[in-house]
Motif scaffolding. Sequence first.
Motif, PDB file in Angstrom:
ATOM      1  N   UNK A 100      38.096  46.096  46.742  1.00  0.00           N
ATOM      2  CA  UNK A 100      39.358  47.263  47.162  1.00  0.00           C
ATOM      3  C   UNK A 100      40.202  47.301  46.690  1.00  0.00           C
ATOM      4  N   UNK A 101      41.074  46.023  45.857  1.00  0.00           N
ATOM      5  CA  UNK A 101      42.316  46.299  45.208  1.00  0.00           C
ATOM      6  C   UNK A 101      41.812  47.464  44.028  1.00  0.00           C
ATOM      7  N   UNK A 102      40.677  46.714  43.499  1.00  0.00           N
ATOM      8  CA  UNK A 102      40.761  47.593  42.698  1.00  0.00           C
ATOM      9  C   UNK A 102      39.712  48.884  42.257  1.00  0.00           C
ATOM     10  N   UNK A 103      39.462  49.136  43.426  1.00  0.00           N
ATOM     11  CA  UNK A 103      38.754  50.280  43.526  1.00  0.00           C
ATOM     12  C   UNK A 103      40.189  51.567  43.955  1.00  0.00           C
ATOM     13  N   UNK A 104      40.869  50.468  44.921  1.00  0.00           N
ATOM     14  CA  UNK A 104      42.068  51.123  45.176  1.00  0.00           C
ATOM     15  C   UNK A 104      43.265  51.542  44.354  1.00  0.00           C
ATOM     16  N   UNK A 105      43.187  50.939  43.011  1.00  0.00           N
ATOM     17  CA  UNK A 105      43.832  51.409  41.647  1.00  0.00           C
ATOM     18  C   UNK A 105      43.861  52.258  41.135  1.00  0.00           C
ATOM     19  N   UNK A 146      44.030  47.823  34.902  1.00  0.00           N
ATOM     20  CA  UNK A 146      43.013  47.723  35.468  1.00  0.00           C
ATOM     21  C   UNK A 146      41.591  46.057  34.695  1.00  0.00           C
ATOM     22  N   UNK A 147      42.525  46.468  34.079  1.00  0.00           N
ATOM     23  CA  UNK A 147      41.435  44.609  32.971  1.00  0.00           C
ATOM     24  C   UNK A 147      41.960  43.662  34.481  1.00  0.00           C
ATOM     25  N   UNK A 148      43.413  43.123  34.641  1.00  0.00           N
ATOM     26  CA  UNK A 148      43.726  42.036  35.329  1.00  0.00           C
ATOM     27  C   UNK A 148      42.917  42.094  36.605  1.00  0.00           C
ATOM     28  N   UNK A 149      42.922  43.101  37.284  1.00  0.00           N
ATOM     29  CA  UNK A 149      41.974  43.551  38.762  1.00  0.00           C
ATOM     30  C   UNK A 149      40.146  42.937  38.111  1.00  0.00           C
ATOM     31  N   UNK A 150      39.666  43.522  37.114  1.00  0.00           N
ATOM     32  CA  UNK A 150      38.669  43.636  36.159  1.00  0.00           C
ATOM     33  C   UNK A 150      38.684  41.712  36.259  1.00  0.00           C
ATOM     34  N   UNK A 151      38.862  40.716  36.089  1.00  0.00           N
ATOM     35  CA  UNK A 151      39.064  39.536  35.931  1.00  0.00           C
ATOM     36  C   UNK A 151      38.914  39.081  36.921  1.00  0.00           C
ATOM     37  N   UNK A 152      40.284  39.286  38.359  1.00  0.00           N
ATOM     38  CA  UNK A 152      40.385  38.608  38.938  1.00  0.00           C
ATOM     39  C   UNK A 152      38.819  39.020  40.074  1.00  0.00           C
ATOM     40  N   UNK A 166      27.901  44.505  48.675  1.00  0.00           N
ATOM     41  CA  UNK A 166      29.573  44.636  48.115  1.00  0.00           C
ATOM     42  C   UNK A 166      29.403  46.113  47.647  1.00  0.00           C
ATOM     43  N   UNK A 167      28.656  46.806  47.057  1.00  0.00           N
ATOM     44  CA  UNK A 167      28.415  48.187  45.759  1.00  0.00           C
ATOM     45  C   UNK A 167      29.981  47.306  44.360  1.00  0.00           C
ATOM     46  N   UNK A 168      29.084  45.854  44.342  1.00  0.00           N
ATOM     47  CA  UNK A 168      29.384  45.413  43.017  1.00  0.00           C
ATOM     48  C   UNK A 168      30.350  46.365  41.454  1.00  0.00           C
ATOM     49  N   UNK A 169      31.694  46.706  40.835  1.00  0.00           N
ATOM     50  CA  UNK A 169      30.667  47.827  39.977  1.00  0.00           C
ATOM     51  C   UNK A 169      29.885  46.994  38.929  1.00  0.00           C
ATOM     52  N   UNK A 170      29.420  47.788  38.068  1.00  0.00           N
ATOM     53  CA  UNK A 170      28.362  47.289  36.719  1.00  0.00           C
ATOM     54  C   UNK A 170      29.782  46.528  35.724  1.00  0.00           C
ATOM     55  N   UNK A 171      31.185  47.045  35.803  1.00  0.00           N
ATOM     56  CA  UNK A 171      31.963  46.568  34.717  1.00  0.00           C
ATOM     57  C   UNK A 171      32.544  45.315  35.087  1.00  0.00           C
ATOM     58  N   UNK A 172      32.413  44.929  36.390  1.00  0.00           N
ATOM     59  CA  UNK A 172      32.261  43.584  36.995  1.00  0.00           C
ATOM     60  C   UNK A 172      30.964  42.557  36.728  1.00  0.00           C
ATOM     61  N   UNK A 173      29.768  43.380  37.113  1.00  0.00           N
ATOM     62  CA  UNK A 173      28.925  42.779  36.582  1.00  0.00           C
ATOM     63  C   UNK A 173      28.349  41.953  34.531  1.00  0.00           C
ATOM     64  N   UNK A 174      29.149  43.230  34.451  1.00  0.00           N
ATOM     65  CA  UNK A 174      29.076  43.208  32.756  1.00  0.00           C
ATOM     66  C   UNK A 174      29.842  41.628  32.382  1.00  0.00           C
ATOM     67  N   UNK A 175      31.048  41.818  32.870  1.00  0.00           N
ATOM     68  CA  UNK A 175      31.612  40.595  32.660  1.00  0.00           C
ATOM     69  C   UNK A 175      31.188  39.001  33.011  1.00  0.00           C
ATOM     70  N   UNK A 176      30.330  39.230  33.771  1.00  0.00           N
ATOM     71  CA  UNK A 176      29.462  37.916  34.491  1.00  0.00           C
ATOM     72  C   UNK A 176      29.030  38.120  33.515  1.00  0.00           C
ATOM     73  N   UNK A 177      28.209  38.553  32.318  1.00  0.00           N
ATOM     74  CA  UNK A 177      26.906  38.157  31.317  1.00  0.00           C
ATOM     75  C   UNK A 177      25.834  39.068  31.869  1.00  0.00           C
ATOM     76  N   UNK A 178      25.965  40.112  33.050  1.00  0.00           N
ATOM     77  CA  UNK A 178      25.146  40.454  33.477  1.00  0.00           C
ATOM     78  C   UNK A 178      24.797  42.057  32.341  1.00  0.00           C
ATOM     79  N   UNK A 179      23.324  42.599  32.473  1.00  0.00           N
ATOM     80  CA  UNK A 179      23.272  43.663  31.623  1.00  0.00           C
ATOM     81  C   UNK A 179      22.756  45.177  32.311  1.00  0.00           C
TER      82      UNK A 179
END
Length: 103
Positions: free
Chosen positions: A46-51, A57-63, A90-103
């Motif tokens: 929610x914080x990532x979407x609302x900001x 953004x980089x810090x929110x993506x990391x969190x 949860x509609x997890x954004x691709x940018x978050x999943x990429x940080x987890x190693x998803x392609x």
Amino acid sequence: MSLRPPSHLAGSSAAEAAFGALGHEILAEKAAALGRAGQKVEETLARLRDNADEELRPRLLKEAAEAVHGYFIQRELCGLRKHDGVIREYDIPRAVLVRLGAR
């Protein structure tokens, strides 16, 4: 000399009941931890979407990535191996999943 279990555990049903209660408590704690992890995912996403601030953004993506990673680990500890449904839910954004190693 022989060893005997304590008298309150002498019957197998008493021992089974004690271990059954412990197992129930462990399962309850796993479920509670999964709920807390899911709440953290909701909050960080929610914080990532609302900001709109690009500097944050980089810090929110990391969190968000850390929260999602922790949630996935907790799900796997509960025996839930497939995450496709929760990614959609949860509609997890691709940018978050990429940080987890998803392609």
